[in-house]
Scaffold this motif. Structure first.
Motif, PDB file in Angstrom:
ATOM      1  N   ASP A 218      -5.681 -31.660  28.879  1.00 18.90           N
ATOM      2  CA  ASP A 218      -6.474 -30.968  29.896  1.00 18.90           C
ATOM      3  C   ASP A 218      -5.657 -29.986  30.725  1.00 18.90           C
ATOM      4  O   ASP A 218      -6.212 -29.286  31.587  1.00 18.90           O
ATOM      5  N   ALA A 219      -4.339 -29.906  30.467  1.00 19.79           N
ATOM      6  CA  ALA A 219      -3.495 -28.940  31.165  1.00 19.79           C
ATOM      7  C   ALA A 219      -3.128 -27.748  30.281  1.00 19.79           C
ATOM      8  O   ALA A 219      -2.573 -26.761  30.771  1.00 19.79           O
ATOM      9  N   ALA A 220      -3.418 -27.843  28.985  1.00 21.13           N
ATOM     10  CA  ALA A 220      -2.991 -26.813  28.038  1.00 21.13           C
ATOM     11  C   ALA A 220      -3.999 -25.678  27.974  1.00 21.13           C
ATOM     12  O   ALA A 220      -5.179 -25.890  27.672  1.00 21.13           O
ATOM     13  N   ALA A 221      -3.526 -24.477  28.254  1.00 28.61           N
ATOM     14  CA  ALA A 221      -4.377 -23.294  28.139  1.00 28.61           C
ATOM     15  C   ALA A 221      -4.432 -22.795  26.708  1.00 28.61           C
ATOM     16  O   ALA A 221      -5.490 -22.378  26.229  1.00 28.61           O
ATOM     17  N   ALA A 222      -3.284 -22.805  26.015  1.00 31.70           N
ATOM     18  CA  ALA A 222      -3.226 -22.171  24.696  1.00 31.70           C
ATOM     19  C   ALA A 222      -2.129 -22.763  23.840  1.00 31.70           C
ATOM     20  O   ALA A 222      -1.110 -23.253  24.338  1.00 31.70           O
ATOM     21  N   ILE A 223      -2.359 -22.681  22.553  1.00 31.67           N
ATOM     22  CA  ILE A 223      -1.336 -22.850  21.532  1.00 31.67           C
ATOM     23  C   ILE A 223      -1.148 -21.476  20.903  1.00 31.67           C
ATOM     24  O   ILE A 223      -2.118 -20.846  20.486  1.00 31.67           O
ATOM     25  N   ILE A 224       0.091 -21.007  20.855  1.00 27.15           N
ATOM     26  CA  ILE A 224       0.359 -19.731  20.191  1.00 27.15           C
ATOM     27  C   ILE A 224       1.339 -19.978  19.059  1.00 27.15           C
ATOM     28  O   ILE A 224       2.356 -20.652  19.225  1.00 27.15           O
ATOM     29  N   ILE A 225       1.005 -19.427  17.892  1.00 21.78           N
ATOM     30  CA  ILE A 225       1.827 -19.690  16.706  1.00 21.78           C
ATOM     31  C   ILE A 225       1.685 -18.544  15.718  1.00 21.78           C
ATOM     32  O   ILE A 225       0.615 -17.937  15.590  1.00 21.78           O
ATOM     33  N   GLU A 226       2.781 -18.242  15.022  1.00 24.27           N
ATOM     34  CA  GLU A 226       2.759 -17.300  13.907  1.00 24.27           C
ATOM     35  C   GLU A 226       2.345 -18.075  12.652  1.00 24.27           C
ATOM     36  O   GLU A 226       2.987 -19.077  12.313  1.00 24.27           O
ATOM     37  N   PRO A 227       1.310 -17.644  11.945  1.00 23.13           N
ATOM     38  CA  PRO A 227       0.908 -18.360  10.725  1.00 23.13           C
ATOM     39  C   PRO A 227       2.023 -18.449   9.691  1.00 23.13           C
ATOM     40  O   PRO A 227       2.111 -19.420   8.938  1.00 23.13           O
ATOM     41  N   ILE A 228       2.861 -17.425   9.630  1.00 25.47           N
ATOM     42  CA  ILE A 228       4.149 -17.489   8.942  1.00 25.47           C
ATOM     43  C   ILE A 228       5.153 -16.947   9.939  1.00 25.47           C
ATOM     44  O   ILE A 228       5.011 -15.822  10.427  1.00 25.47           O
ATOM     45  N   GLN A 229       6.156 -17.725  10.279  1.00 25.17           N
ATOM     46  CA  GLN A 229       7.091 -17.278  11.299  1.00 25.17           C
ATOM     47  C   GLN A 229       7.941 -16.126  10.778  1.00 25.17           C
ATOM     48  O   GLN A 229       8.386 -16.136   9.633  1.00 25.17           O
ATOM     49  N   GLY A 230       8.158 -15.134  11.634  1.00 24.84           N
ATOM     50  CA  GLY A 230       8.868 -13.939  11.239  1.00 24.84           C
ATOM     51  C   GLY A 230      10.361 -14.033  11.468  1.00 24.84           C
ATOM     52  O   GLY A 230      11.119 -14.449  10.601  1.00 24.84           O
ATOM     53  N   GLU A 231      10.808 -13.645  12.665  1.00 25.61           N
ATOM     54  CA  GLU A 231      12.233 -13.644  12.970  1.00 25.61           C
ATOM     55  C   GLU A 231      12.859 -15.015  12.786  1.00 25.61           C
ATOM     56  O   GLU A 231      14.061 -15.134  12.521  1.00 25.61           O
ATOM     57  N   GLY A 232      12.067 -16.071  12.938  1.00 27.80           N
ATOM     58  CA  GLY A 232      12.591 -17.428  12.806  1.00 27.80           C
ATOM     59  C   GLY A 232      12.981 -17.809  11.398  1.00 27.80           C
ATOM     60  O   GLY A 232      13.602 -18.863  11.188  1.00 27.80           O
ATOM     61  N   GLY A 233      12.613 -16.985  10.399  1.00 29.35           N
ATOM     62  CA  GLY A 233      13.055 -17.263   9.038  1.00 29.35           C
ATOM     63  C   GLY A 233      11.976 -17.244   7.985  1.00 29.35           C
ATOM     64  O   GLY A 233      12.150 -17.826   6.917  1.00 29.35           O
ATOM     65  N   PHE A 234      10.846 -16.569   8.256  1.00 34.96           N
ATOM     66  CA  PHE A 234       9.742 -16.520   7.284  1.00 34.96           C
ATOM     67  C   PHE A 234       9.323 -17.927   6.862  1.00 34.96           C
ATOM     68  O   PHE A 234       9.123 -18.223   5.683  1.00 34.96           O
ATOM     69  N   ILE A 235       9.208 -18.781   7.848  1.00 35.26           N
ATOM     70  CA  ILE A 235       8.873 -20.177   7.596  1.00 35.26           C
ATOM     71  C   ILE A 235       7.371 -20.299   7.379  1.00 35.26           C
ATOM     72  O   ILE A 235       6.576 -19.952   8.255  1.00 35.26           O
ATOM     73  N   VAL A 236       7.003 -20.806   6.222  1.00 28.78           N
ATOM     74  CA  VAL A 236       5.597 -21.055   5.888  1.00 28.78           C
ATOM     75  C   VAL A 236       5.315 -22.527   6.175  1.00 28.78           C
ATOM     76  O   VAL A 236       5.891 -23.407   5.531  1.00 28.78           O
ATOM     77  N   PRO A 237       4.477 -22.846   7.134  1.00 29.31           N
ATOM     78  CA  PRO A 237       4.234 -24.258   7.447  1.00 29.31           C
ATOM     79  C   PRO A 237       3.586 -24.979   6.275  1.00 29.31           C
ATOM     80  O   PRO A 237       2.895 -24.369   5.435  1.00 29.31           O
ATOM     81  N   ALA A 238       3.784 -26.279   6.217  1.00 33.02           N
ATOM     82  CA  ALA A 238       3.176 -27.080   5.149  1.00 33.02           C
ATOM     83  C   ALA A 238       1.657 -27.001   5.239  1.00 33.02           C
ATOM     84  O   ALA A 238       1.090 -26.906   6.339  1.00 33.02           O
ATOM     85  N   PRO A 239       0.974 -27.055   4.108  1.00 37.17           N
ATOM     86  CA  PRO A 239      -0.492 -26.986   4.114  1.00 37.17           C
ATOM     87  C   PRO A 239      -1.092 -28.057   5.020  1.00 37.17           C
ATOM     88  O   PRO A 239      -0.663 -29.208   5.005  1.00 37.17           O
ATOM     89  N   GLY A 240      -2.066 -27.651   5.810  1.00 35.95           N
ATOM     90  CA  GLY A 240      -2.743 -28.575   6.703  1.00 35.95           C
ATOM     91  C   GLY A 240      -2.219 -28.569   8.125  1.00 35.95           C
ATOM     92  O   GLY A 240      -2.904 -29.024   9.039  1.00 35.95           O
ATOM     93  N   PHE A 241      -1.008 -28.043   8.343  1.00 31.37           N
ATOM     94  CA  PHE A 241      -0.414 -28.043   9.675  1.00 31.37           C
ATOM     95  C   PHE A 241      -1.220 -27.180  10.637  1.00 31.37           C
ATOM     96  O   PHE A 241      -1.648 -27.638  11.705  1.00 31.37           O
ATOM     97  N   LEU A 242      -1.462 -25.936  10.266  1.00 33.04           N
ATOM     98  CA  LEU A 242      -2.193 -25.030  11.155  1.00 33.04           C
ATOM     99  C   LEU A 242      -3.632 -25.490  11.345  1.00 33.04           C
ATOM    100  O   LEU A 242      -4.174 -25.421  12.460  1.00 33.04           O
TER     101      LEU A 242
END
Length: 445
Positions: A218-242
């Motif tokens: 109830d305190a969280a306004a937003a979750i912000i995330i890159e669907p594939i992370q860019g500068e962090g290393g082109f990390i593709v999250p495991a299926p189902g995470f997003l």
């Protein structure tokens, strides 16, 4: 992709050692005029660019596998984009939409409503940079929810302004010594299949548990995330995470923001990377590939969220500049005509097997990943998963000496990322990947 008539010859051609004498002279001038804090990946200066090549001031023709960090997806000088820019500039270059609005802004907003995921009623605001888009997406989420906390993730990159530095994970060079940062930013572990070994559901459960315990839903306004992370290393999250995160956010009234600044506009083989995961963000942030190289960014989101902001609460002097809007409209039309999402998938099909073969042959590539024309190799020391940033840097430098522009990235500085223009020809792409393979095999020992 239909055939393209390129303006410049699409070939690698070196006439000097790199950097050449004119580039060296410009570097000397630069040191006396440009702030030292502005870095450049390569020490050569561009004079012309078209399709998949960059011609430097010494006349060397280089293969571009970086696209100005995923910006020049339609090429750096596509004739339709250049013509649209010239035509608009000949009429008026600026009015400020907040003073005298213009149709181009409205047309771009209409296009983005049609292209972004979701069939709900949408509203768009235009800005200049990806960081501006992210900042304003957070502003909307906080006002609309009446909450303050924003959840970001390990390895994330969201920009270099004060708020976006707080959202960005890596300290050097993006955050070091620039604090204090904006408050109420909480960082959680990202799904990183190569390094955490978790399924998407397991990684999401870990993150959600931490949100509920450390922040409170109830305190969280937003979750912000890159669907594939860019500068962090082109990390593709495991299926189902997003999908699990998005579902939890929806259940708890938390705004789910997809940062598609680097992944958007056909780069991953879909118009937006969120589509691969079957998720519909509440707000999408966009920039980079949106306008063929002109500075433009946007947020597009649910009307019931975006329209909660009072008049004057969103905007900026240059946001939605008419020349940039003209470039965006032309770029989007080119993407449609050439079916660049399909072209990105074809690039993946051509390049990914070669990267995997290279990984098997050398023993210094721990992971090959990515989607479409957003592909990466993570370099490690032999027979381990220990990052090898020195080898990564050496590969990029040696590839440049042979006429191929490569970019590196990653939290540990050990990722080679491939972001070729989507209009690159097959032969030129094969030559560039061939050079990369030669260099990796030689330096791997």
């Amino acid at each position: 992709m239909t055939s393209i008539d390129y303006r410049l010859p699409q070939r690698r051609d070196l006439v000097t050692a790199l950097p050449g004498p004119r580039s060296q002279a410009l570097t000397a001038r630069r040191k006396a005029a440009v702030a030292a804090g502005v870095g450049s990946s390569v020490p050569v200066y561009a004079a012309d660019a078209d399709g998949g090549v960059i011609v430097d001031v010494d006349g060397n023709s280089l293969i571009d596998l970086g696209s100005g960090i995923a910006v020049t997806s339609v090429g750096a000088s596509h004739p339709a984009v250049a013509a649209a820019v010239a035509a608009q500039a000949s009429r008026f270059a600026h009015t400020c939409f907040m003073v005298t609005p213009h149709e181009g802004y409205v047309r771009v907003a209409e296009e983005l409503a049609a292209l972004t995921p979701g069939t709900f009623d949408k509203r768009t605001v235009l800005f200049n940079s990806g960081a501006e888009a992210v900042e304003n997406a957070v502003k909307v989420a906080r006002l609309a929810t009446g909450r303050a906390a924003v959840v970001a993730f390990d390895h994330a990159y969201h920009g270099r302004t004060n708020l976006t530095m707080a959202l960005t994970a890596k300290s050097m060079p993006y955050k070091a010594h620039f604090g204090p940062f904006a408050p109420e930013i909480y960082r959680l572990p990202m799904s990183y299949p190569y390094r955490d070994g978790l399924t998407g559901e397991q990684a999401a459960a870990r993150a959600i548990s931490q949100i509920e315990v450390q922040i409170g839903a109830d305190a969280a306004a937003a979750i912000i995330i890159e669907p594939i992370q860019g500068e962090g290393g082109f990390i593709v999250p495991a299926p189902g995470f997003l999908a699990a995160l998005a579902e939890w956010a929806r259940e708890h009234g938390v705004v789910f923001i997809a940062d598609e600044v680097q992944t958007g506009f056909a780069r991953t083989g879909a118009w937006f990377a969120s589509e691969h995961e079957g998720i519909t963000p509440d707000i999408v942030t966009m920039a980079k590939g949106i306008a063929g190289g002109m500075p433009l960014s946007a947020i597009t989101g649910r009307a019931d969220l975006v329209d909660t902001v009072h008049a004057g609460g969103l905007g900026g002097t240059y946001g939605g500049n008419p020349v940039a809007c003209a470039a965006a409209l032309a770029s989007i039309e080119v993407m449609r005509e050439l079916d660049l999402p399909a072209r990105a998938r074809a690039i993946e099909a051509a390049v990914m097997p070669k990267l995997r073969e290279l990984a098997d042959a050398t023993g210094v590539i721990g992971d090959v990943r990515g989607r479409g024309a957003m592909l990466a190799m993570e370099l490690v020391r032999p027979d381990s998963d220990t990052p090898d940033p020195a080898l990564t840097k050496a590969i990029a430098a040696e590839a440049l000496s042979r006429g191929v522009v490569l970019l590196t990235c990653g939290t540990y500085g050990n990722v080679i990322r491939l972001l070729p223009p989507l209009v690159i020809g097959d032969e030129l792409l094969a030559d560039g990947i061939g050079v990369l393979a030669e260099v990796v095999r030689e330096l791997a020992g």
